[in-house]
Design a protein around this motif. Sequence first.
Motif, short mmCIF file in Angstrom:
data_model
loop_
_atom_site.label_atom_id
_atom_site.label_comp_id
_atom_site.label_asym_id
_atom_site.label_seq_id
_atom_site.Cartn_x
_atom_site.Cartn_y
_atom_site.Cartn_z
N GLY A 100 52.56 -31.17 -18.90
CA GLY A 100 51.56 -32.62 -18.62
C GLY A 100 50.59 -32.23 -20.86
O GLY A 100 51.67 -31.56 -21.65
N PRO A 132 47.88 -37.38 -8.55
CA PRO A 132 48.56 -36.16 -9.63
C PRO A 132 49.97 -36.55 -8.81
O PRO A 132 51.41 -35.35 -9.18
N ALA A 135 52.15 -39.04 -10.72
CA ALA A 135 52.46 -38.76 -11.67
C ALA A 135 53.92 -38.27 -11.72
O ALA A 135 54.45 -36.89 -11.37
N GLU A 138 53.91 -34.48 -13.04
CA GLU A 138 52.94 -33.05 -12.30
C GLU A 138 53.26 -33.28 -10.59
O GLU A 138 55.10 -32.53 -10.07
N ASN A 140 55.60 -36.19 -8.78
CA ASN A 140 56.80 -36.36 -8.52
C ASN A 140 56.89 -37.48 -7.41
O ASN A 140 57.80 -37.81 -7.91
#
Lengths: 351, 254
Positions: A100, A132, A135, A138, A140
């Motif tokens: 990240g 998260p 993300a 992270e 996903n």
Amino acid sequence: MSKRVFIVLMAALLGVSCTGADDAYPIGDPVVIETPLGLPEVPVPKDSPLTADLIALGRRLFNEVRLSSDNTVSCASCHNPALHFADGLAVAKGIGGQLGTRNTPTVLNAAYSVAQFWDGRAATLERQAGIPITAANEMNQSHEACVTKLSADEEYKAAFEKAFGPGPITMSRIEKALAAFERTLLSGNSAFDLYKYAGNKNALSEAAIRGLQVFTDRNKGNCATCHVIGETYALFTDGKFHNLGVGMNSSGELTDMGRFNHSGVKSDRGTFRTPSLRNVAKTAPYMHDGSLKTLPEVIAFYMGGGNSNPQLDVEIRPLMLSAQDRNDLLAFLDALTGDIPSGEELHGRKR
Amino acid sequence: MTHRWVALPLCVFLILVSACSDKSNIEPDADEPAYFKIDPNTAGMIAGNVIFKGKRPAPKIVDMDQDPQCAELHQQSVYDDPVSVGSEGSLANAFVWIKQGLDDKKFEPPTDPMVIDQKGCWFGPRVLGLQVGQTFKVLNSDPVTHNIHPLAEINREWNQSQSPGAEPLIRKFSRPEVMIRVKCNIHNWMHAWIGVVDHPYFAVTGPDGAFQLNNVPPGKYTIEVWHEVLGRKEEQITLVRAGRSETIIEFKGE
């Protein structure tokens, strides 16, 4: 249209919205989270009282790798209980080792934050919990996929019904359970707390006591202006967003605009949330980008007056600290290490 | 009748020509400013010596106790010696530059960076010159954090922290400024001076007090010598075609 039809319609609407809220309303007796010395009572939202079943479910979800697309990353992967609910890395590492851009903040005492994330883009722990997961660098995974995966597990279905009553697993239920568990991750009762709030004058070393002076003196460290120490408790944060010039590239440009990315307000450029300093000696590296490896580096950064840029906070200016001031300050920061909940035992007792 | 047939192509032609000529007027200016080309056959040299006469201030011991990590980098005492005088009064760390006489000539900035290093909690070099637009590269060779702070008044003032092992800072100065005092916000004994000039005719004297300004077009010039303690002195120079000018600039102590 008669009055009766209108009332029925309103009732139906209310019914729908109430069902929506009830859907993720925990059942069972609320528990009280014991407040460690030096901290205020933990704030709990009205629509999500803490119950033992909810906290237990949240703890389980916190360690659940199935919340990530390839079943490798859980909340605890980055918020590692063994590393003070942080990861010891400069920036977070998500699925497939993807990096990240920001340093993982500890979850300890996150329950007290006015807003979550370095840039405060989530107002509550519930809102934070879901972000998260989706993300890409992270966990996903879509929220739908989370719900589908967990719904295929009979044990989870039972645990959710135990916490919320009958009904399907929903993202709202997942978020509330995670947030409930996080509200139990409180860390206080440090040597500083014993000294300041329990009257134990021997709890701090001479050096740490001098360090406290450096910390609060506006003409020395000027730390407490933002890392606030209160009369009855200390969160070591003002809950505000400040620009120190951290994250500047070699050409002198800020690489992360922080809160500005969400607010669009010019004065928010390069500002980030003041983190608490509890357990700071245990949560290296530092700053929103993990760019400073040690506390002496952090102190030196502040001594230099940060990095100049148009939005530099007015409180950031060069500090004159002697070698002893710096060592004393380090001794004080060391005394902010508190008791750590393991994340395993159930915190709280029945009301 | 014939006029019409002529008029149309003529218009088209004129439009094309004007478009083309516009282009040819703008492009070279935008892409490469009209830099002055030095003619090696007529250029000359301004050379000289900067000397000091009188009683020089004694070097002072630098107290690095405020940062023991800095003190540990030195086996022996460190002296701050701003008026560094060698044999026969040669004065080091004087900044010499052409202050007037180059008119509006524009000079291309060199591609090599000028480097300042923070080593042993000390700036090296103490005095340096660079051209407007030239890269200024800041190294931190120390195991401690520095925060370099050029106290520019004409250029933009800035300061930036460098942790141990941090990559070099890369900056430029956009306007001439002689001189810019540089300090470290963390170590108050560290100082340096930067002269920013919009042409290549500047030098810093070494221990022999000598300087050379090479490839100078012939002309009448005012050169200025700056020293951090002794101040500024000017000298009028006339450089003939392919000539060589020699001058001695003297500072006096108390």
